[in-house]
Design a protein around this motif. Structure first.
Motif, PDB file in Angstrom:
ATOM      1  N   ILE A 131       0.844  -1.205   0.000  1.00 61.29           N
ATOM      2  CA  ILE A 131       0.000   0.000   0.000  1.00 61.29           C
ATOM      3  C   ILE A 131       0.876   1.251   0.000  1.00 61.29           C
ATOM      4  CG2 ILE A 131      -1.658   1.334   1.386  1.00 61.29           C
ATOM      5  CD1 ILE A 131      -2.897  -1.397   2.192  1.00 61.29           C
ATOM      6  N   SER A 132       1.993   1.203   0.730  1.00 61.87           N
ATOM      7  CA  SER A 132       2.888   2.361   0.755  1.00 61.87           C
ATOM      8  C   SER A 132       3.504   2.619  -0.621  1.00 61.87           C
ATOM      9  CB  SER A 132       3.988   2.174   1.804  1.00 61.87           C
ATOM     10  OG  SER A 132       4.996   1.295   1.323  1.00 61.87           O
ATOM     11  N   LEU A 133       3.536   1.607  -1.463  1.00 61.88           N
ATOM     12  CA  LEU A 133       4.139   1.769  -2.790  1.00 61.88           C
ATOM     13  C   LEU A 133       3.123   2.135  -3.868  1.00 61.88           C
ATOM     14  CD1 LEU A 133       6.534  -1.341  -2.687  1.00 61.88           C
ATOM     15  CD2 LEU A 133       7.241   1.065  -2.647  1.00 61.88           C
ATOM     16  N   ILE A 134       1.936   1.503  -3.835  1.00 60.37           N
ATOM     17  CA  ILE A 134       0.994   1.728  -4.950  1.00 60.37           C
ATOM     18  C   ILE A 134      -0.424   2.074  -4.486  1.00 60.37           C
ATOM     19  CG2 ILE A 134       2.273   0.243  -6.552  1.00 60.37           C
ATOM     20  CD1 ILE A 134       0.098  -1.913  -6.075  1.00 60.37           C
ATOM     21  N   GLY A 135      -0.643   2.239  -3.188  1.00 58.75           N
ATOM     22  CA  GLY A 135      -1.981   2.558  -2.702  1.00 58.75           C
ATOM     23  C   GLY A 135      -2.857   1.311  -2.582  1.00 58.75           C
ATOM     24  N   ARG A 136      -3.958   1.466  -1.844  1.00 52.05           N
ATOM     25  CA  ARG A 136      -4.802   0.314  -1.538  1.00 52.05           C
ATOM     26  C   ARG A 136      -5.582  -0.251  -2.726  1.00 52.05           C
ATOM     27  NH1 ARG A 136      -6.644  -2.005   3.223  1.00 52.05           N
ATOM     28  NH2 ARG A 136      -5.666  -0.390   4.477  1.00 52.05           N
ATOM     29  N   PRO A 137      -6.208   0.599  -3.567  1.00 52.43           N
ATOM     30  CA  PRO A 137      -7.052   0.017  -4.630  1.00 52.43           C
ATOM     31  C   PRO A 137      -6.282  -0.904  -5.577  1.00 52.43           C
ATOM     32  CG  PRO A 137      -7.564   2.346  -4.341  1.00 52.43           C
ATOM     33  CD  PRO A 137      -6.352   2.073  -3.500  1.00 52.43           C
ATOM     34  N   LEU A 138      -5.133  -0.457  -6.051  1.00 52.22           N
ATOM     35  CA  LEU A 138      -4.358  -1.295  -6.979  1.00 52.22           C
ATOM     36  C   LEU A 138      -3.796  -2.514  -6.251  1.00 52.22           C
ATOM     37  CD1 LEU A 138      -2.435   1.418  -9.064  1.00 52.22           C
ATOM     38  CD2 LEU A 138      -4.293  -0.066  -9.869  1.00 52.22           C
ATOM     39  N   TYR A 139      -3.390  -2.313  -4.999  1.00 49.86           N
ATOM     40  CA  TYR A 139      -2.897  -3.445  -4.205  1.00 49.86           C
ATOM     41  C   TYR A 139      -3.982  -4.513  -4.086  1.00 49.86           C
ATOM     42  CZ  TYR A 139      -2.432  -6.292  -0.051  1.00 49.86           C
ATOM     43  OH  TYR A 139      -2.441  -7.366   0.796  1.00 49.86           O
ATOM     44  N   GLU A 140      -5.177  -4.084  -3.717  1.00 53.10           N
ATOM     45  CA  GLU A 140      -6.240  -5.075  -3.475  1.00 53.10           C
ATOM     46  C   GLU A 140      -6.640  -5.798  -4.764  1.00 53.10           C
ATOM     47  OE1 GLU A 140      -9.309  -3.086  -1.187  1.00 53.10           O
ATOM     48  OE2 GLU A 140      -8.196  -3.454   0.686  1.00 53.10           O
ATOM     49  N   ALA A 141      -6.530  -5.099  -5.896  1.00 54.98           N
ATOM     50  CA  ALA A 141      -6.899  -5.746  -7.156  1.00 54.98           C
ATOM     51  C   ALA A 141      -5.810  -6.700  -7.638  1.00 54.98           C
ATOM     52  CB  ALA A 141      -7.180  -4.693  -8.222  1.00 54.98           C
ATOM     53  N   PHE A 142      -4.591  -6.215  -7.729  1.00 53.23           N
ATOM     54  CA  PHE A 142      -3.569  -6.948  -8.486  1.00 53.23           C
ATOM     55  C   PHE A 142      -2.526  -7.673  -7.633  1.00 53.23           C
ATOM     56  CE2 PHE A 142      -4.994  -3.527 -11.388  1.00 53.23           C
ATOM     57  CZ  PHE A 142      -5.642  -4.370 -12.296  1.00 53.23           C
ATOM     58  N   ILE A 143      -2.406  -7.316  -6.368  1.00 54.93           N
ATOM     59  CA  ILE A 143      -1.326  -7.894  -5.554  1.00 54.93           C
ATOM     60  C   ILE A 143      -1.866  -8.831  -4.479  1.00 54.93           C
ATOM     61  CG2 ILE A 143       0.729  -7.381  -4.152  1.00 54.93           C
ATOM     62  CD1 ILE A 143       0.871  -6.227  -7.021  1.00 54.93           C
ATOM     63  N   ARG A 144      -2.946  -8.437  -3.812  1.00 51.95           N
ATOM     64  CA  ARG A 144      -3.371  -9.181  -2.623  1.00 51.95           C
ATOM     65  C   ARG A 144      -3.682 -10.642  -2.910  1.00 51.95           C
ATOM     66  NH1 ARG A 144      -8.174  -6.970   1.009  1.00 51.95           N
ATOM     67  NH2 ARG A 144      -9.415  -7.679  -0.761  1.00 51.95           N
TER      68      ARG A 144
END
Ligand code: FAD
Ligand code: NA
Length: 385
Positions: free
Chosen positions: A142-155
Motif C-alpha cells: 500500500i505504501s508503494l501503490i496505494g490500496r485500490p491497486l494493491y487489493e486488485a492486483f497484488i493481494r
C-alpha cells in the motif's frame, strides 16, 4: 572414474556451462550426471507428442539478459526469436495489462489519466501509509501503490503464491512494485530478449556435444558418492542441504504444481501468460505455450495450456523458489561455511547456493566460476572449492 578429470552434478545451465568450458577450453574429461532422465535442468523443454507444441516442463522460461558476455556466449549454441514477453492479468472478469502501467491505471479507474495525473493519484493513495513503517507485506505494498491497486492486483495473487494472508507475510519480500507511467507493457527491460529458435533442449545438446563430455542420466550423486576416488574435483549444483544430509536443518522452498491440458481450440487465451488475481480462482496463472512461438506453424485446432498452483515444497517436491526466511538465511550460512571447507567441491547454481537465479545469471555465474575456480585448479593446482 579413472579418466574423469571433473565430475559435474546437475545438467542445468550452471553445470552445462562449466562442462562446455572445461571440455572446449581445457580439453579435460568431464563426467556430467543428472538424476533426471534429461539434460537442461529446469530450462528443459519438449515438443508435445500430440500437438508438436514446445512445452517447458518446469514452468515458462523466458530468456532475457542485460549481460553482453552471456548473450554472446549463448548465441554460439542457438539463435533467438524476436519474442518479447508480455503478461496480462484477469481480475473480476476484466483483463488488464501487467506490470501496472498507464493503460492498467486508466482502465482500472475508468478514466483517461496523463502520466502526471496518474502519478499524483497513486501518490495520494499511497499516502495512507505516510509516516508509518510498513509492518507486513500488505502495508508495504500500500505504501508503494496505494490500496485500490494493491487489493486488485497484488493481494489475491500474493496470497495464492504464498498460501498466506499478505498481512502475515514479512514486508521485506517486496522492495519495489514497478509502476510505469507510460503505456509500455514489455515485461522485461533487458537489452537482449528472445526464445531459442529450435527450443531450449537443443541449446544443451549443442553445448554438451563434445567427445570429452560424458553424460550419465538417471544417476543420483548420492548413490555413487561413497565410491568416488577421494579428492576428485566436483562441481555440485544440487541442493546444498541435501549434500550435508540436512544436518544443519532444511532450507525452505516453494514449488509449483503444473496441471497440463490439451484443448480442441487453436487459441485459448490469445497470449502466453494470463495471471489470475482473484483469490477465488485457485491457480495463479495459465500458460498457453503456442503463443511463445508465433513464428512456428503449429496445427491450428489444438492448444496446450498449463495451470499453475503454488505451495511450499516438501522434501520430495521440486524446489523452485527459495523462501529465504531469516531462519533459512541462518541455516544457509552454516551450510556455506561447511561448503567452503570442502576443498574438492565447488557449490554452484540455484540449488547449490540457495538463490533464485534467472538463466542468464546462472550462466554468468558459471562463466565467472570457470575463470576464478576451475581454470586455476587445472592450470595451477589450486583447490576447486
Ligand atoms: P537447475 O536447472 O535446477 O539444474 C540443477 C540440476 O541438478 C537439475 O537438473 C537436478 O536434477 C540436478 N540434481 C540435483 N540434485 C542432484 C543429485 N543428487 N544427483 C544428480 N543430479 C542432481 N529463468 C529465466 O531466466 N527466465 C524465466 O522465465 C524463468 N522462469 C522460471 C520458472 C520457474 C518455475 C523456475 C523454477 C525457474 C525459472 N527460471 C527462469 C530460472 C531457471 O530455471 C534457472 O536459472 C536455471 O534452472 C538455473 O540453472 P541451474 O543449473 O542452477 O539449476
Ligand atoms: Na568448497
Amino acid at each position: 572414474f579413472s579418466n574423469v578429470d571433473l565430475l559435474i552434478v546437475g545438467a542445468g545451465f550452471y553445470g552445462a556451462t562449466i562442462a562446455e568450458r572445461v571440455a572446449n577450453q581445457l580439453q579435460k574429461n568431464v563426467l556430467l550426471i543428472d538424476r533426471r532422465s534429461h539434460i537442461g535442468g529446469n530450462a528443459y523443454s519438449e515438443f508435445d507428442n500430440e500437438t508438436g507444441i514446445e512445452v517447458h516442463r518446469y514452468g515458462a522460461h523466458l530468456f532475457h539478459t542485460p549481460n553482453e558476455t552471456v548473450w554472446t556466449y549463448l548465441n554460439r549454441f542457438t539463435g533467438f526469436t524476436d519474442y518479447k514477453h508480455r503478461v496480462y492479468s484477469t481480475y473480476r472478469d476484466q483483463v488488464y495489462s501487467m506490470p501496472i502501467n498507464l493503460g492498467t491505471i486508466s482502465q482500472f479507474f475508468n478514466r483517461r489519466l496523463s502520466p502526471d495525473q496518474a502519478r499524483a493519484l497513486i501518490a495520494d493513495q499511497a499516502a495512507e501509509m505516510a509516516g508509518r513503517n510498513p509492518a507486513n507485506l500488505e502495508e508495504k505494498a500500500i505504501s508503494l501503490i496505494g490500496r485500490p491497486l494493491y487489493e486488485a492486483f497484488i493481494r489475491g495473487y500474493t496470497a495464492k503464491q504464498w498460501q498466506t494472508d499478505p498481512r502475515d507475510l514479512p514486508e521485506h519480500i517486496i522492495t519495489r512494485l514497478p509502476v510505469r507511467y507510460t503505456f509500455d507493457n514489455r515485461y522485461f527491460n533487458d537489452k537482449y530478449e528472445g526464445l531459442p529458435i529450435d527450443g531450449y533442449t537443443a541449446i544443451f545438446e549443442r553445448m554438451l556435444k563434445h567427445p570429452k563430455i560424458n553424460i550419465a542420466l538417471g544417476v543420483d550423486f548420492f548413490s555413487l558418492k561413497s565410491s568416488l576416488p577421494p579428492g576428485l574435483p566436483i562441481v555440485y549444483t544440487g541442493p546444498i542441504d541435501r549434500y550435508f544430509d540436512y544436518s544443519e536443518g532444511e532450507l525452505g522452498w516453494r514449488t509449483i504444481d503444473f496441471e497440463k491440458e490439451t484443448l480442441n481450440t487453436g487459441d485459448f487465451q490469445g497470449m502466453a501468460v494470463m495471471n489470475y488475481a482473484d483469490e477465488t480462482v485457485p491457480y495463479t496463472r495459465i500458460l498457453e505455450f503456442r503463443h511463445f512461438n508465433p513464428e512456428r506453424s503449429y496445427q491450428t485446432e489444438k492448444t496446450v495450456v498449463v495451470r499453475e498452483y503454488s505451495r511450499s515444497a516438501r522434501r520430495k517436491d521440486e524446489p523452485y523458489y527459495p523462501i529465504d526466511t531469516r531462519q533459512d538465511k541462518d541455516v544457509f550460512l552454516r551450510y556455506r561455511a561447511r561448503a567452503e571447507a570442502q576443498t574438492n567441491v565447488h557449490f554452484g547454481g540455484r540449488l547449490g547456493t540457495y538463490r533464485y537465479l534467472d538463466m542468464h545469471q546462472a550462466i554468468g555465474a558459471a562463466l565467472k566460476a570457470f575463470e576464478s575456480r576451475v581454470l586455476p585448479h587445472f592450470a595451477e593446482g589450486q583447490a576447486i572449492g
